[in-house]
Design a protein around this motif. Structure first.
Motif, PDB file in Angstrom:
ATOM      1  N   GLY A 252      48.625 -17.467 133.811  1.00 34.33           N
ATOM      2  CA  GLY A 252      49.550 -18.155 134.901  1.00 34.33           C
ATOM      3  C   GLY A 252      50.718 -17.654 135.455  1.00 34.33           C
ATOM      4  O   GLY A 252      51.478 -18.342 136.243  1.00 34.33           O
ATOM      5  N   ASP A 253      51.126 -16.465 134.940  1.00 36.52           N
ATOM      6  CA  ASP A 253      52.306 -15.831 135.396  1.00 36.52           C
ATOM      7  C   ASP A 253      52.490 -15.669 136.837  1.00 36.52           C
ATOM      8  O   ASP A 253      51.471 -15.199 137.268  1.00 36.52           O
ATOM      9  N   ALA A 254      53.656 -16.027 137.380  1.00 35.72           N
ATOM     10  CA  ALA A 254      53.886 -15.877 139.025  1.00 35.72           C
ATOM     11  C   ALA A 254      53.591 -14.384 139.427  1.00 35.72           C
ATOM     12  O   ALA A 254      54.179 -13.405 138.644  1.00 35.72           O
TER      13      ALA A 254
ATOM     14  N   VAL B 215      45.106 -19.287 134.942  1.00 36.81           N
ATOM     15  CA  VAL B 215      44.365 -19.224 136.191  1.00 36.81           C
ATOM     16  C   VAL B 215      42.947 -18.989 135.731  1.00 36.81           C
ATOM     17  O   VAL B 215      42.615 -18.151 135.191  1.00 36.81           O
TER      18      VAL B 215
ATOM     19  N   ARG C 170      47.193 -22.262 139.031  1.00 37.29           N
ATOM     20  CA  ARG C 170      47.236 -22.762 137.789  1.00 37.29           C
ATOM     21  C   ARG C 170      46.486 -23.827 137.297  1.00 37.29           C
ATOM     22  O   ARG C 170      46.269 -25.055 138.192  1.00 37.29           O
TER      23      ARG C 170
ATOM     24  N   SER D  36      53.449 -25.740 136.178  1.00 37.23           N
ATOM     25  CA  SER D  36      54.566 -25.035 135.516  1.00 37.23           C
ATOM     26  C   SER D  36      55.729 -26.193 135.277  1.00 37.23           C
ATOM     27  O   SER D  36      56.602 -25.712 134.573  1.00 37.23           O
TER      28      SER D  36
ATOM     29  N   PRO E  60      51.712 -20.204 130.367  1.00 39.49           N
ATOM     30  CA  PRO E  60      50.773 -19.467 131.227  1.00 39.49           C
ATOM     31  C   PRO E  60      49.338 -18.878 130.615  1.00 39.49           C
ATOM     32  O   PRO E  60      48.390 -18.525 131.113  1.00 39.49           O
TER      33      PRO E  60
ATOM     34  N   TYR F 202      52.921 -26.959 129.894  1.00 36.37           N
ATOM     35  CA  TYR F 202      52.684 -25.802 130.504  1.00 36.37           C
ATOM     36  C   TYR F 202      53.034 -24.591 129.674  1.00 36.37           C
ATOM     37  O   TYR F 202      54.006 -24.377 128.919  1.00 36.37           O
TER      38      TYR F 202
ATOM     39  N   SER G 253      50.188 -19.784 141.512  1.00 39.64           N
ATOM     40  CA  SER G 253      50.711 -18.729 140.882  1.00 39.64           C
ATOM     41  C   SER G 253      50.854 -17.290 141.762  1.00 39.64           C
ATOM     42  O   SER G 253      51.751 -16.439 141.399  1.00 39.64           O
TER      43      SER G 253
END
Length: 673
Positions: free
Chosen positions: A592-594, A547, A528, A532, A539, A537, A523
Motif C-alpha cells: 500500500g505504499d503511495a 492493495v 488500500r 493509512s 503497507p 495500518y 494509494s
C-alpha cells in the motif's frame, strides 16, 4: 533452531495450466528451496530440476513467457564456446506445463565453424511434499518415495501417486529419490540439436482436474487509447485460460482456480467474484461455477465443517488443510465463509441479466431458494437482523469474510474486534441478493418475491441505523459490528463494496465515494485495504494496508454504478499504473505504499500470481470504463463510456449468447456491431 518461513514468490518464475504448475528461479532451475518445484494438484512432485552442459551451469541471459503455460530460458555455454567476444553457443530451454504434465525441450545452437561435443545433463529429484507443508516452509513426503529406472526414463512413486519420466535417447541413472538424464551429443558447425524429456503424473486422490480453454475468450481483443489497459487485458485473459479447471466429480462444469500456488482449487467466494467480473465475456463460466457450487450446497448442520442447509462452500481440498503454527485445521470440504452464499445469488441474477439461458437459470432456482433461506435462518445466527460469523470449532477460520486473516477486523487503535462479527459488506451483499433473488422468483413464477423485498427493505433500514459513524471529515460506515453490536471504527476498503448494491442512499453513497478517493485510502496504485491513518495500518499487511486488485475493481464497478465516475476513474488509473509495474500480471496483492513515494509498486513478496480475481479485475475495469449495463430480459446492452478515457475498440464481448463489438472514438461516440 531457525523458525520455518512461508516461501516468498515475487522473484520466481511460474508456468502453469491448472491443476499443474512449475516454479523456478529466473534461469529455470528448480532447487527445492522455497516454492520451487513442479506441482500437480496439492503435491510437489519434483523438488529439483537442474541443467548442466559439460558439468557447468549455463549462464542465464533472458527469460521469455509466450503464454501462461510456457517459459523459454535462454543461456550461454561459454565453457564449450570459442574465446571471441561474441557468444556462439546458445541454449534455449523451453518448459511447458499442461494438466498433469511438464515437458522440456533443450535446444543447443552452435554458430561456430566447427562441431561441439557437449554432455547435457538434467538432474531430477522427487519430493512429493504436500502444498500445505511447502507453504509452512517445511518439506517431506507423507509416504516413502521409490525411484525405478525404465527403458527410456524413470518412474517415481509415493503412496498411490505415480510420476513417469520419459527422456528419449538419454542414459538414465537412478540414485535414491533422484535421477540423472544424460545425452552425449555432437552438434555440427552452424547447426542445432534438441533434447527433450517430460514427466506425467497420475494422482487418484486429486479432487480437481484441468479444463479446456474457452474459444470465446480466445476471440476477445481490445485496443485502447490507454495501452496499459489493452496490455493488462491481453495478459489477464491468457492467465485466466490457464486457471480454468473442474472437479473430478463434475468434469463438465468449469470454474476458475483461485490462484497459484496456494489456492489452486475451487474457492466459493473467489470463483464467484471472478466469474461475475467476467460476465462481459459470456455467461458460460458463471453458469458452470454456479452449478458446481450448487452441487455442494449445504444440506445439513455439521459443526466441524461449518456446513448448514443452503450454504455455499468455501474451499475444496483433497485432504484436511493444516496451517502449522496457526492452530488452523480445515476439513477437505469446508463451508467457513459468511459471504459466498449471498454472492452466489447475485452471480445467478447478474448472469441472467447478461443472458444466461432461462432453462439453465430455472434449473438452479431450488438452490436459489435454499440460499435465500440460509441468509434468513442461519446467516443471522442471533436474530438481530444482520448476517454474522463466528468459528465454533476452535480450529477453523477466525474471520470468514474476504479479509479472512486473523488480524483483519481491527478497531481504529489496532486492537482486534471480538466475534461474532457482522461485516458491513456482507449486509450489502445480502441486500443485493434478496432484491435480485426476488426479481428471479417473480420472473419465473415462484412464490416469495414480496417477502424477500420486504426483508431487504428492513435490512437497509437497520443498516442505516446501526453501522454509520459520525466523523468531522464526514460520516462513514463501520467495517463491522462486534459481539456487543458496537461499531468497529477503522476506515477500510470494505465500505467500497456497499456501492452499487442499493443498500445506500444517494447521500450515503456520495460520502463513501469521497472517503475512498482520499489519500488515506487511495494509494495511487489502487485502494488500500485499511486507511493509512489507522493504528494497525502497515503497507505490507495482508489485509491491513496492502492493495488487492480485485478489491479495488469491485469498488471501481460500484462507484461507476452509482454515478461517481471521477472517483472510479481515479482508482482505475491507479490499478493501471500498478499493472504496468507488474508486467501486466497483477498479483494477489501488493504493498500500500503511495505512488508519490515509489516510482513502481512494491510487491507483497508472498502474493499468489496469477490470481483469478486479480486477472478478472482487468475486465471489470474495462466494463466500468465502457459503462456496460446488461438487461437481457429487455434485450438491451447499454454502453455509456466514461468521458475522456479515449478511444476503445473491443471485440469478442458476449451478450445473450451473441458476440458484440464496441468502438468508442475520441469524442465518446459509440459504434456497436
Amino acid at each position: 533452531m531457525t523458525q520455518p518461513l512461508q516461501p516468498l514468490l515475487h522473484d520466481s518464475v511460474v508456468v502453469l495450466t491448472a491443476p499443474s504448475q512449475a516454479w523456478s528461479t529466473a534461469d529455470g532451475t528448480v532447487d527445492g528451496r522455497g516454492i520451487h518445484g513442479f506441482y500437480h494438484s496439492d503435491l510437489r512432485v519434483l523438488g529439483g530440476i537442474g541443467l548442466t552442459i559439460d558439468g557447468a551451469l549455463p549462464e542465464h541471459i533472458a527469460t521469455g513467457s509466450p503464454d501462461a503455460a510456457t517459459a523459454v530460458f535462454t543461456s550461454l555455454a561459454r565453457a564449450i564456446d570459442d574465446h571471441t567476444a561474441d557468444p556462439r553457443v546458445r541454449i534455449d530451454r523451453t518448459r511447458q506445463v499442461v494438466a498433469g504434465s511438464l515437458a522440456e525441450t533443450i535446444t543447443v545452437r552452435n554458430a561456430l565453424a566447427e562441431p561441439v561435443h557437449p554432455t547435457i545433463e538434467v538432474a531430477l529429484r522427487a519430493d512429493f511434499s504436500p502444498m500445505q507443508v511447502v507453504k509452512a516452509g517445511l518439506s517431506g513426503s507423507e509416504h516413502p518415495i521409490a525411484a525405478i529406472a525404465t527403458s527410456d526414463g524413470v518412474t517415481f512413486t509415493s503412496g498411490v501417486v505415480t510420476a513417469t519420466v520419459v527422456a528419449p535417447a538419454s542414459e538414465v541413472a537412478v540414485d535414491d529419490v533422484s535421477a540423472t538424464l544424460t545425452w552425449s551429443a555432437e552438434i555440427p558447425a552452424r547447426s542445432a540439436a534438441t533434447f527433450s524429456w517430460r514427466i506425467e503424473v497420475d494422482d487418484p486422490t486429486a479432487v480437481v482436474a484441468g479444463a479446456e480453454p474457452s474459444p470465446d475468450w480466445a476471440s476477445f481483443t481490445a485496443a485502447t487509447g490507454d495501452s496499459r489497459l489493452a496490455a493488462w487485458l491481453q495478459r489477464a485473459v491468457a492467465d485466466l485460460q490457464a486457471l480454468r479447471m473442474s472437479t473430478t466429480d463434475r468434469p463438465e462444469d468449469v470454474f476458475l482456480a483461485a490462484g497459484a500456488p496456494w489456492f489452486f482449487t475451487l474457492f466459493g467466494r473467489d470463483s464467484i467474484w471472478a466469474a461475475r467480473m467476467l460476465l462481459p465475456l459470456g455467461t458460460d463460466i458463471a453458469a458452470s461455477t454456479l452449478r458446481v457450487l450448487a452441487s455442494m450446497q449445504g444440506t445439513q448442520t455439521v459443526n466441524e465443517t461449518a456446513e448448514q442447509p443452503g450454504k455455499i462452500m468455501h474451499e475444496l481440498r483433497p485432504a484436511a488443510l493444516t496451517i502449522p503454527g496457526e492452530g488452523v485445521v480445515l476439513p477437505p470440504l469446508y463451508y467457513g465463509t459468511v459471504d459466498a452464499t449471498a454472492l452466489w445469488i447475485t452471480l445467478l441474477h447478474d448472469a441472467w441479466k447478461w443472458g444466461m439461458p432461462a432453462s439453465e437459470v430455472e434449473a438452479l432456482l431450488p438452490h436459489l431458494e435454499a440460499a435465500l433461506a440460509w441468509m434468513r435462518d442461519y446467516g443471522d445466527s442471533d436474530g438481530d437482523g444482520f448476517l454474522e460469523y463466528v468459528d465454533t470449532t476452535g480450529h477453523g477460520l477466525a474471520n470468514q469474510g474476504w479479509k479472512d486473516s486473523g488480524d483483519s477486523i481491527q478497531w481504529l487503535d489496532g486492537t482486534l474486534a471480538d466475534g461474532p462479527i457482522a461485516l458491513c459488506e456482507v449486509q450489502a451483499y445480502a441486500y443485493e441478493a434478496a432484491v435480485g433473488g426476488a426479481e428471479l422468483l417473480e420472473a419465473f413464477g415462484r412464490e416469495g418475491a414480496d417477502a424477500w423485498r420486504a426483508w431487504a427493505a428492513d435490512l437497509k433500514e437497520r443498516f442505516a441505523a446501526s453501522f454509520w459513524i459520525d466523523d468531522p471529515a464526514g460520516a462513514y460506515p463501520a467495517i463491522a459490528l462486534d459481539s456487543a453490536k458496537r461499531k468497529v471504527d477503522t476506515v477500510t476498503s470494505n465500505i467500497g463494496h456497499l456501492l452499487g448494491t442499493g443498500i445506500l442512499t444517494a447521500e450515503q453513497s456520495a460520502l463513501v465515494a469521497r472517503r475512498l478517493a482520499g489519500p488515506e485510502l487511495n494509494s495511487g496504485y489502487g485502494l488500500r485495504t485499511m486507511s493509512s491513518a489507522s493504528g494497525g495500518y502497515w503497507p505490507l499487511s495482508y489485509h491491513g494496508g496492502s492493495v488487492w486488485a480485485h478489491d479495488t475493481a469491485i469498488v471501481v464497478s460500484g462507484l461507476a454504478r452509482d454515478g461517481h465516475t471521477a472517483e472510479a476513474e481515479a482508482l482505475a488509473s491507479g490499478l493501471l499504473a500498478a499493472a504496468d509495474g507488474f508486467d501486466y500480471r497483477m498479483p494477489e496483492l501488493h504493498s500500500g505504499d503511495a505512488a508519490t513515494d515509489t516510482a513502481t509498486p512494491i510487491p507483497y513478496p508472498a502474493a499468489c500470481r496469477p490470481q483469478a480475481w486479480s486477472a478478472a479485475a482487468a475486465v471489470a475495469v474495462l466494463g466500468a470504463r465502457l459503462g456496460l449495463r446488461a438487461d437481457a430480459q429487455a434485450g438491451t446492452l447499454d454502453v455509456a463510456p466514461v468521458p475522456g478515457v479515449g478511444t476503445m475498440a473491443v471485440s469478442g464481448l458476449r451478450f445473450a449468447g451473441e458476440p458484440v463489438a464496441i468502438s468508442v472514438d475520441d469524442a465518446g461516440a459509440v459504434t456497436r456491431s
